[in-house]
Design a protein around this motif. Structure first.
Motif, PDB file in Angstrom:
ATOM      1  N   LEU A   6      68.971  27.451  79.390  1.00  0.00           N
ATOM      2  CA  LEU A   6      68.957  26.741  78.113  1.00  0.00           C
ATOM      3  C   LEU A   6      69.062  25.242  78.335  1.00  0.00           C
ATOM      4  CD1 LEU A   6      71.402  29.006  76.118  1.00  0.00           C
ATOM      5  CD2 LEU A   6      68.918  28.991  76.001  1.00  0.00           C
ATOM      6  N   THR A   7      68.405  24.510  77.475  1.00  0.00           N
ATOM      7  CA  THR A   7      68.518  23.058  77.527  1.00  0.00           C
ATOM      8  C   THR A   7      69.843  22.653  76.893  1.00  0.00           C
ATOM      9  OG1 THR A   7      67.516  22.688  75.361  1.00  0.00           O
ATOM     10  CG2 THR A   7      66.008  22.845  77.256  1.00  0.00           C
ATOM     11  N   PRO A   8      70.322  21.452  77.177  1.00  0.00           N
ATOM     12  CA  PRO A   8      71.545  20.988  76.521  1.00  0.00           C
ATOM     13  C   PRO A   8      71.423  21.000  74.987  1.00  0.00           C
ATOM     14  CG  PRO A   8      71.053  19.596  78.399  1.00  0.00           C
ATOM     15  CD  PRO A   8      69.874  20.523  78.218  1.00  0.00           C
ATOM     16  N   ALA A   9      70.232  20.706  74.474  1.00  0.00           N
ATOM     17  CA  ALA A   9      70.031  20.717  73.012  1.00  0.00           C
ATOM     18  C   ALA A   9      70.171  22.134  72.462  1.00  0.00           C
ATOM     19  CB  ALA A   9      68.663  20.142  72.663  1.00  0.00           C
ATOM     20  N   GLU A  10      69.668  23.129  73.187  1.00  0.00           N
ATOM     21  CA  GLU A  10      69.796  24.517  72.734  1.00  0.00           C
ATOM     22  C   GLU A  10      71.254  24.968  72.758  1.00  0.00           C
ATOM     23  OE1 GLU A  10      65.577  26.555  74.002  1.00  0.00           O
ATOM     24  OE2 GLU A  10      67.031  26.126  75.591  1.00  0.00           O
ATOM     25  N   VAL A  11      71.969  24.580  73.784  1.00  0.00           N
ATOM     26  CA  VAL A  11      73.396  24.918  73.873  1.00  0.00           C
ATOM     27  C   VAL A  11      74.151  24.286  72.705  1.00  0.00           C
ATOM     28  CG1 VAL A  11      75.500  24.607  75.245  1.00  0.00           C
ATOM     29  CG2 VAL A  11      73.349  25.251  76.369  1.00  0.00           C
ATOM     30  N   GLU A  12      73.854  23.033  72.428  1.00  0.00           N
ATOM     31  CA  GLU A  12      74.509  22.326  71.325  1.00  0.00           C
ATOM     32  C   GLU A  12      74.197  22.984  69.981  1.00  0.00           C
ATOM     33  OE1 GLU A  12      74.039  18.007  69.349  1.00  0.00           O
ATOM     34  OE2 GLU A  12      74.223  18.029  71.536  1.00  0.00           O
ATOM     35  N   ARG A  13      72.949  23.356  69.752  1.00  0.00           N
ATOM     36  CA  ARG A  13      72.581  24.045  68.507  1.00  0.00           C
ATOM     37  C   ARG A  13      73.324  25.369  68.389  1.00  0.00           C
ATOM     38  NH1 ARG A  13      67.311  22.079  69.394  1.00  0.00           N
ATOM     39  NH2 ARG A  13      66.728  24.031  70.378  1.00  0.00           N
ATOM     40  N   GLY A  14      73.454  26.077  69.496  1.00  0.00           N
ATOM     41  CA  GLY A  14      74.187  27.336  69.497  1.00  0.00           C
ATOM     42  C   GLY A  14      75.650  27.141  69.128  1.00  0.00           C
ATOM     43  N   GLN A  15      76.240  26.056  69.608  1.00  0.00           N
ATOM     44  CA  GLN A  15      77.631  25.755  69.265  1.00  0.00           C
ATOM     45  C   GLN A  15      77.767  25.410  67.789  1.00  0.00           C
ATOM     46  OE1 GLN A  15      78.349  22.731  72.201  1.00  0.00           O
ATOM     47  NE2 GLN A  15      78.990  24.213  73.744  1.00  0.00           N
ATOM     48  N   ARG A  38      75.117  44.806  60.237  1.00  0.00           N
ATOM     49  CA  ARG A  38      74.538  45.801  61.137  1.00  0.00           C
ATOM     50  C   ARG A  38      74.266  45.234  62.536  1.00  0.00           C
ATOM     51  NH1 ARG A  38      71.050  50.196  58.375  1.00  0.00           N
ATOM     52  NH2 ARG A  38      72.926  51.306  57.828  1.00  0.00           N
ATOM     53  N   VAL A  39      75.219  44.414  62.994  1.00  0.00           N
ATOM     54  CA  VAL A  39      75.202  43.939  64.379  1.00  0.00           C
ATOM     55  C   VAL A  39      76.538  44.338  64.996  1.00  0.00           C
ATOM     56  CG1 VAL A  39      73.677  41.988  63.876  1.00  0.00           C
ATOM     57  CG2 VAL A  39      76.142  41.633  63.887  1.00  0.00           C
ATOM     58  N   SER A  40      76.608  44.336  66.294  1.00  0.00           N
ATOM     59  CA  SER A  40      77.863  44.710  66.927  1.00  0.00           C
ATOM     60  C   SER A  40      78.866  43.563  66.795  1.00  0.00           C
ATOM     61  CB  SER A  40      77.648  45.039  68.410  1.00  0.00           C
ATOM     62  OG  SER A  40      77.441  43.860  69.154  1.00  0.00           O
ATOM     63  N   PRO A  41      80.149  43.891  66.696  1.00  0.00           N
ATOM     64  CA  PRO A  41      81.172  42.835  66.665  1.00  0.00           C
ATOM     65  C   PRO A  41      81.094  41.940  67.896  1.00  0.00           C
ATOM     66  CG  PRO A  41      82.124  44.935  66.022  1.00  0.00           C
ATOM     67  CD  PRO A  41      80.732  45.219  66.514  1.00  0.00           C
ATOM     68  N   GLU A  42      80.735  42.523  69.030  1.00  0.00           N
ATOM     69  CA  GLU A  42      80.601  41.740  70.266  1.00  0.00           C
ATOM     70  C   GLU A  42      79.481  40.713  70.139  1.00  0.00           C
ATOM     71  OE1 GLU A  42      81.350  40.528  74.238  1.00  0.00           O
ATOM     72  OE2 GLU A  42      82.527  41.500  72.690  1.00  0.00           O
ATOM     73  N   THR A  43      78.367  41.093  69.518  1.00  0.00           N
ATOM     74  CA  THR A  43      77.266  40.147  69.308  1.00  0.00           C
ATOM     75  C   THR A  43      77.715  39.003  68.421  1.00  0.00           C
ATOM     76  OG1 THR A  43      75.565  41.831  69.622  1.00  0.00           O
ATOM     77  CG2 THR A  43      74.943  39.889  68.324  1.00  0.00           C
ATOM     78  N   LEU A  44      78.388  39.320  67.323  1.00  0.00           N
ATOM     79  CA  LEU A  44      78.871  38.267  66.426  1.00  0.00           C
ATOM     80  C   LEU A  44      79.865  37.366  67.144  1.00  0.00           C
ATOM     81  CD1 LEU A  44      78.930  36.901  63.697  1.00  0.00           C
ATOM     82  CD2 LEU A  44      80.608  38.606  62.950  1.00  0.00           C
ATOM     83  N   ARG A  45      80.752  37.958  67.932  1.00  0.00           N
ATOM     84  CA  ARG A  45      81.734  37.164  68.677  1.00  0.00           C
ATOM     85  C   ARG A  45      81.040  36.205  69.638  1.00  0.00           C
ATOM     86  NH1 ARG A  45      84.136  36.967  73.311  1.00  0.00           N
ATOM     87  NH2 ARG A  45      83.223  38.850  74.163  1.00  0.00           N
ATOM     88  N   LYS A  46      80.026  36.690  70.331  1.00  0.00           N
ATOM     89  CA  LYS A  46      79.302  35.836  71.282  1.00  0.00           C
ATOM     90  C   LYS A  46      78.554  34.717  70.565  1.00  0.00           C
ATOM     91  CE  LYS A  46      78.636  39.181  74.989  1.00  0.00           C
ATOM     92  NZ  LYS A  46      77.637  40.008  75.706  1.00  0.00           N
ATOM     93  N   ILE A  47      77.976  35.010  69.412  1.00  0.00           N
ATOM     94  CA  ILE A  47      77.260  33.968  68.658  1.00  0.00           C
ATOM     95  C   ILE A  47      78.257  32.932  68.152  1.00  0.00           C
ATOM     96  CG2 ILE A  47      75.894  33.485  66.587  1.00  0.00           C
ATOM     97  CD1 ILE A  47      74.639  36.303  66.981  1.00  0.00           C
ATOM     98  N   GLU A  48      79.366  33.397  67.576  1.00  0.00           N
ATOM     99  CA  GLU A  48      80.365  32.462  67.044  1.00  0.00           C
ATOM    100  C   GLU A  48      80.979  31.595  68.135  1.00  0.00           C
ATOM    101  OE1 GLU A  48      83.400  34.132  64.601  1.00  0.00           O
ATOM    102  OE2 GLU A  48      82.006  34.598  62.972  1.00  0.00           O
ATOM    103  N   SER A  49      81.107  32.130  69.330  1.00  0.00           N
ATOM    104  CA  SER A  49      81.709  31.364  70.423  1.00  0.00           C
ATOM    105  C   SER A  49      80.691  30.475  71.140  1.00  0.00           C
ATOM    106  CB  SER A  49      82.370  32.306  71.434  1.00  0.00           C
ATOM    107  OG  SER A  49      81.385  33.052  72.123  1.00  0.00           O
ATOM    108  N   GLY A  50      79.414  30.608  70.779  1.00  0.00           N
ATOM    109  CA  GLY A  50      78.376  29.803  71.420  1.00  0.00           C
ATOM    110  C   GLY A  50      77.855  30.400  72.707  1.00  0.00           C
ATOM    111  N   ARG A  51      78.338  31.588  73.094  1.00  0.00           N
ATOM    112  CA  ARG A  51      77.873  32.219  74.333  1.00  0.00           C
ATOM    113  C   ARG A  51      76.447  32.720  74.216  1.00  0.00           C
ATOM    114  NH1 ARG A  51      81.572  36.635  75.919  1.00  0.00           N
ATOM    115  NH2 ARG A  51      80.057  36.917  77.569  1.00  0.00           N
ATOM    116  N   VAL A  52      75.996  33.018  72.990  1.00  0.00           N
ATOM    117  CA  VAL A  52      74.591  33.364  72.751  1.00  0.00           C
ATOM    118  C   VAL A  52      74.035  32.227  71.905  1.00  0.00           C
ATOM    119  CG1 VAL A  52      72.994  34.992  71.693  1.00  0.00           C
ATOM    120  CG2 VAL A  52      75.020  35.840  72.855  1.00  0.00           C
ATOM    121  N   ALA A  53      73.423  31.273  72.582  1.00  0.00           N
ATOM    122  CA  ALA A  53      72.972  30.057  71.894  1.00  0.00           C
ATOM    123  C   ALA A  53      71.661  30.245  71.148  1.00  0.00           C
ATOM    124  CB  ALA A  53      72.845  28.912  72.901  1.00  0.00           C
TER     125      ALA A  53
END
Length: 100
Positions: A6-15, A38-53
């Motif tokens: 990921l580019t720094p801009a993509e990481v920042e957008r994910g955050q 209808r998503v897994s709690p783990e997926t939501l957690r990763k998105i909210e934490s920025g781990r899935v940008a």
């Protein structure tokens, strides 16, 4: 398939996306929102934490719907430039600068 880093801009957008979703969720539990979307709690957690940008569009659309966020609002929020950063020029202004 190899995934490009990921580019720094993509990481920042994910955050910014993660922060927006956390704010919109408020006091509601992550489990409740994830199940309703209808998503897994783990997926939501990763998105909210920025781990899935760069989550999949249907995932973000489902979460935004459950949180009562319009996709336009999500897009506007995650694409805001950093404070003090110069905005990028798009559209007619960019073409005008290129021809000047």
């Amino acid at each position: 398939m190899v995934r490009l880093p990921l580019t720094p801009a993509e990481v920042e957008r994910g955050q910014r996306l993660g922060a927006l979703l956390r704010r919109a969720r408020g006091e509601r539990s992550m489990l409740e929102i994830a199940l309703d979307a209808r998503v897994s709690p783990e997926t939501l957690r990763k998105i909210e934490s920025g781990r899935v940008a760069t989550p999949a569009f249907p995932t973000i659309a489902a979460i935004a719907d459950v949180l009562g966020l319009s996709l336009d609002a999500v897009w506007a929020e995650i694409n805001q430039p950093e404070h003090g950063a110069r905005p990028t020029h798009t559209g007619r202004n960019a073409r005008k600068q290129l021809t000047s």
